[in-house]
Design a protein around this motif. Structure first.
Motif, PDB file in Angstrom:
ATOM      1  N   SER A   1       0.090   6.404  -6.844  1.00 55.03           N
ATOM      2  CA  SER A   1      -0.815   5.292  -6.546  1.00 55.03           C
ATOM      3  C   SER A   1      -0.078   4.279  -5.687  1.00 55.03           C
ATOM      4  O   SER A   1       1.145   4.272  -5.611  1.00 55.03           O
ATOM      5  CB  SER A   1      -1.306   4.619  -7.833  1.00 55.03           C
TER       6      SER A   1
ATOM      7  N   THR B   1       0.814  -1.226   0.000  1.00 45.72           N
ATOM      8  CA  THR B   1       0.000   0.000   0.000  1.00 45.72           C
ATOM      9  C   THR B   1       0.842   1.267   0.000  1.00 45.72           C
ATOM     10  O   THR B   1       0.297   2.367   0.111  1.00 45.72           O
ATOM     11  CB  THR B   1      -0.924   0.011   1.233  1.00 45.72           C
TER      12      THR B   1
ATOM     13  N   SER C   1      -2.902  -0.868  -6.268  1.00 50.87           N
ATOM     14  CA  SER C   1      -3.801  -0.302  -7.277  1.00 50.87           C
ATOM     15  C   SER C   1      -3.163  -0.308  -8.656  1.00 50.87           C
ATOM     16  O   SER C   1      -3.838  -0.510  -9.679  1.00 50.87           O
ATOM     17  CB  SER C   1      -4.216   1.128  -6.899  1.00 50.87           C
TER      18      SER C   1
ATOM     19  N   GLU D   1     -13.419  -2.483  -5.301  1.00 50.18           N
ATOM     20  CA  GLU D   1     -13.349  -1.336  -6.212  1.00 50.18           C
ATOM     21  C   GLU D   1     -13.390  -1.819  -7.664  1.00 50.18           C
ATOM     22  O   GLU D   1     -14.049  -1.208  -8.509  1.00 50.18           O
ATOM     23  CB  GLU D   1     -12.062  -0.555  -5.948  1.00 50.18           C
ATOM     24  N   CYS D   2     -12.688  -2.904  -7.946  1.00 48.15           N
ATOM     25  CA  CYS D   2     -12.716  -3.478  -9.297  1.00 48.15           C
ATOM     26  C   CYS D   2     -14.121  -3.964  -9.652  1.00 48.15           C
ATOM     27  O   CYS D   2     -14.601  -3.752 -10.765  1.00 48.15           O
ATOM     28  CB  CYS D   2     -11.726  -4.638  -9.391  1.00 48.15           C
TER      29      CYS D   2
ATOM     30  N   ALA E   1      -3.512  -3.826  -9.917  1.00 48.99           N
ATOM     31  CA  ALA E   1      -4.902  -4.062 -10.323  1.00 48.99           C
ATOM     32  C   ALA E   1      -5.164  -3.461 -11.693  1.00 48.99           C
ATOM     33  O   ALA E   1      -5.830  -4.069 -12.548  1.00 48.99           O
ATOM     34  CB  ALA E   1      -5.857  -3.464  -9.288  1.00 48.99           C
TER      35      ALA E   1
ATOM     36  N   ASP F   1      -6.965  -4.539   2.809  1.00 52.45           N
ATOM     37  CA  ASP F   1      -6.543  -3.707   1.671  1.00 52.45           C
ATOM     38  C   ASP F   1      -6.826  -4.403   0.345  1.00 52.45           C
ATOM     39  O   ASP F   1      -7.285  -3.785  -0.623  1.00 52.45           O
ATOM     40  CB  ASP F   1      -5.050  -3.376   1.782  1.00 52.45           C
TER      41      ASP F   1
ATOM     42  N   CYS G   1      -8.084  -5.321 -13.691  1.00 50.62           N
ATOM     43  CA  CYS G   1      -9.005  -5.798 -12.651  1.00 50.62           C
ATOM     44  C   CYS G   1      -9.447  -7.235 -12.865  1.00 50.62           C
ATOM     45  O   CYS G   1     -10.537  -7.630 -12.428  1.00 50.62           O
ATOM     46  CB  CYS G   1     -10.232  -4.876 -12.539  1.00 50.62           C
TER      47      CYS G   1
ATOM     48  N   LYS H   1     -10.571  -4.532  -0.337  1.00 58.49           N
ATOM     49  CA  LYS H   1     -11.032  -3.206  -0.740  1.00 58.49           C
ATOM     50  C   LYS H   1     -10.729  -2.958  -2.208  1.00 58.49           C
ATOM     51  O   LYS H   1     -11.573  -2.424  -2.957  1.00 58.49           O
ATOM     52  CB  LYS H   1     -10.357  -2.141   0.123  1.00 58.49           C
ATOM     53  N   GLN H   2      -9.538  -3.364  -2.659  1.00 55.77           N
ATOM     54  CA  GLN H   2      -9.171  -3.189  -4.061  1.00 55.77           C
ATOM     55  C   GLN H   2     -10.055  -4.044  -4.964  1.00 55.77           C
ATOM     56  O   GLN H   2     -10.501  -3.608  -6.028  1.00 55.77           O
ATOM     57  CB  GLN H   2      -7.707  -3.566  -4.266  1.00 55.77           C
TER      58      GLN H   2
END
Length: 457
Positions: free
Chosen positions: A153, A143, A157, A224-225, A160, A217, A165, A220-221
């Motif tokens: 970033s 992170t 991320s 988001e994807c 990803a 973490d 994604c 969460k990623q």
């Protein structure tokens, strides 16, 4: 594949390589389990009287095999786009250092004498202290904010984005990363076991907190994807033309979402609910590719229900029968959202690729000695509303494609006719040429001219 696009070498991520016990690591307990095994094993061989503490052979073989697997994992390569190499290299450096320390751990276990073992233990502790800061970077490296192309970033991320994604790829990377974390935990616990004042309990609690944070973490990623699913799958539909490739792409990138791919290349009657967001399509040269996104609102129909309803629709009445069919489903408290009917004689021109959890119902019917396949998607009606669907709520398409002519049995009538006419024309033209030649020769002789022709000699 383009050299600058994602190339990922992850043999460590398959159960065929590392065994069923090292599938995707999902919980903190699983991540720490290797470290607990290491600690327990060394606890058994470092007793007061080490000459009498030789472990059982099966325990020895098991721990040696696990350590050897982890050493092999640490040398696996990860290759990404050029602009990410500088950041991935830090992760690779951690992995290589972990591999070196695991090798030292293995050497301690294999030591034949107490003196050799104690020397190796001292060397391990010295090197662990030397590299502790580096290998502990696994706590924050994922992170940590970095800048690529002037955009700041986190490594997670950026990866990803690199995978577009793709959920399978993200989970494989997660497995790789958390296996590396698991190795560092084992090294830390061994260091505590070899130290004069072991902080075992504090080390365990600290790593449990770290591991939970890392999983949070990653989840969460992934969420988001998933939130960008429609945007991502729409791009894939535009980018990928082959329906089989598109289906495989969807299965790998979006395993959390059931999707079907329907490719229409022949004649079809198609009814689709207007503005239905979970049905994506593109058309090209009278062919159509559709992606149907199955959802909880969609239902599988009882085949017996369809066998009663579908035959009521005649293929040749595609434009007119929809209202009648809608009313039948309405009685069953179901809404028709998609209907595809095509002649089986053209089945090779279609590719109907359905997810194993697809809500599509597919049946075969026969009308006027012609067999048809019909694919139907339904949803449960909202009984709180009184609005029934009407034909105006649907896009209705009818496309007729002539079947290819089968010439294997011989010449068709129209071709035979052309040949006959051509043959007659050829004979007539040759007769006319002979007549004209004869008349010309005769005319010249009558005028007192002697003309010698080749065929006279």
């Amino acid at each position: 594949m383009n050299l600058f696009y994602t190339i990922l070498v992850f043999s460590i991520l398959t159960s065929t390589t590392v065994g069923a016990g090292l599938t995707i690591l999902k919980t903190a307990v699983e991540v720490i389990s290797f470290g607990l095994d290491v600690y327990s094993f060394f606890d058994s061989i470092l007793g007061d009287d080490e000459t009498q503490s030789t472990p059982a052979p099966i325990d020895y073989d098991r721990i040696i095999n696990r350590i050897s697997e982890r050493i092999e994992m640490s040398s696996e390569s990860i290759i990404f786009k050029i602009e990410l190499q500088a950041y991935i290299s830090e992760l690779r450096d951690v992995a290589l250092t972990v591999g070196q320390l695991l090798t030292e751990m293995e050497n301690i276990i294999k030591a034949k004498s107490k003196d050799t073992r104690e020397e190796l233990q001292r060397r391990f502790r010295k090197n662990f202290e030397r590299y502790e800061i580096e290998i502990y970077r696994v706590k924050s490296l994922l992170t940590f904010k970095i800048e690529v192309s002037e955009i700041s970033s986190s490594l997670l991320s950026l990866i990803a984005n690199e995978f577009e994604c793709g959920m399978t790829s993200l989970e494989e990377f997660q497995n790789y990363y958390m296996t590396l974390v698991s190795d560092v935990v084992a090294l830390a616990l061994l260091n505590e076991k070899l130290s004069d004042n072991s902080l075992y309990n504090l080390t365990i609690v600290s790593w449990q907190t770290t591991i939970k944070s890392l999983f949070d973490d990653m989840e969460k990623q992934k969420e988001e994807c998933k939130g960008n699913f429609f945007e991502l799958i729409t791009k894939d539909l535009i980018r990928i033309n082959d329906p089989s490739d598109l289906f495989e792409n969807n299965q790998n990138k979006y395993p959390y979402q059931e999707t079907d791919v329907l490719y229409l290349g022949g004649s079809y009657c198609l009814w689709s609910l207007k503005a239905y967001e979970k049905l994506l399509n593109k058309s090209k040269d009278h062919t159509m590719t559709l992606v149907f996104i199955n959802d909880e609102e969609n239902v599988l129909s009882d085949t017996s229900e369809l066998q009663k309803i579908v035959p009521k629709a005649k293929y040749e009445n595609c434009l007119d029968d929809i209202g009648n069919i809608l009313s039948h489903f309405d009685v069953l408290h179901k809404d028709l959202i998609f209907w595809l009917m095509y002649p089986q004689s053209q089945a090779t021109k279609f590719k109907i690729l359905l997810d194993q959890n697809s809500t599509a119902s597919t049946i075969t019917t026969e009308s006027d000695s012609t067999k048809y396949t019909t694919v139907v998607y339904l949803r449960t009606q909202d009984l709180n509303t009184n609005s029934a669907l009407t034909p105006s709520d649907f896009d209705v398409k009818l496309y007729e494609k002539v079947d290819a002519v089968d010439e294997s049995s011989g010449l068709k009538a129209w071709k035979l006719g052309v040949i006959i006419v051509g043959s007659v024309a050829f004979v007539v033209s040759n007769v006319l040429i002979v007549v004209l030649w004869y008349n010309r020769k005769r005319s010249r002789l009558e005028n007192g001219m002697r003309v010698i022709y080749i065929d006279d000699l």
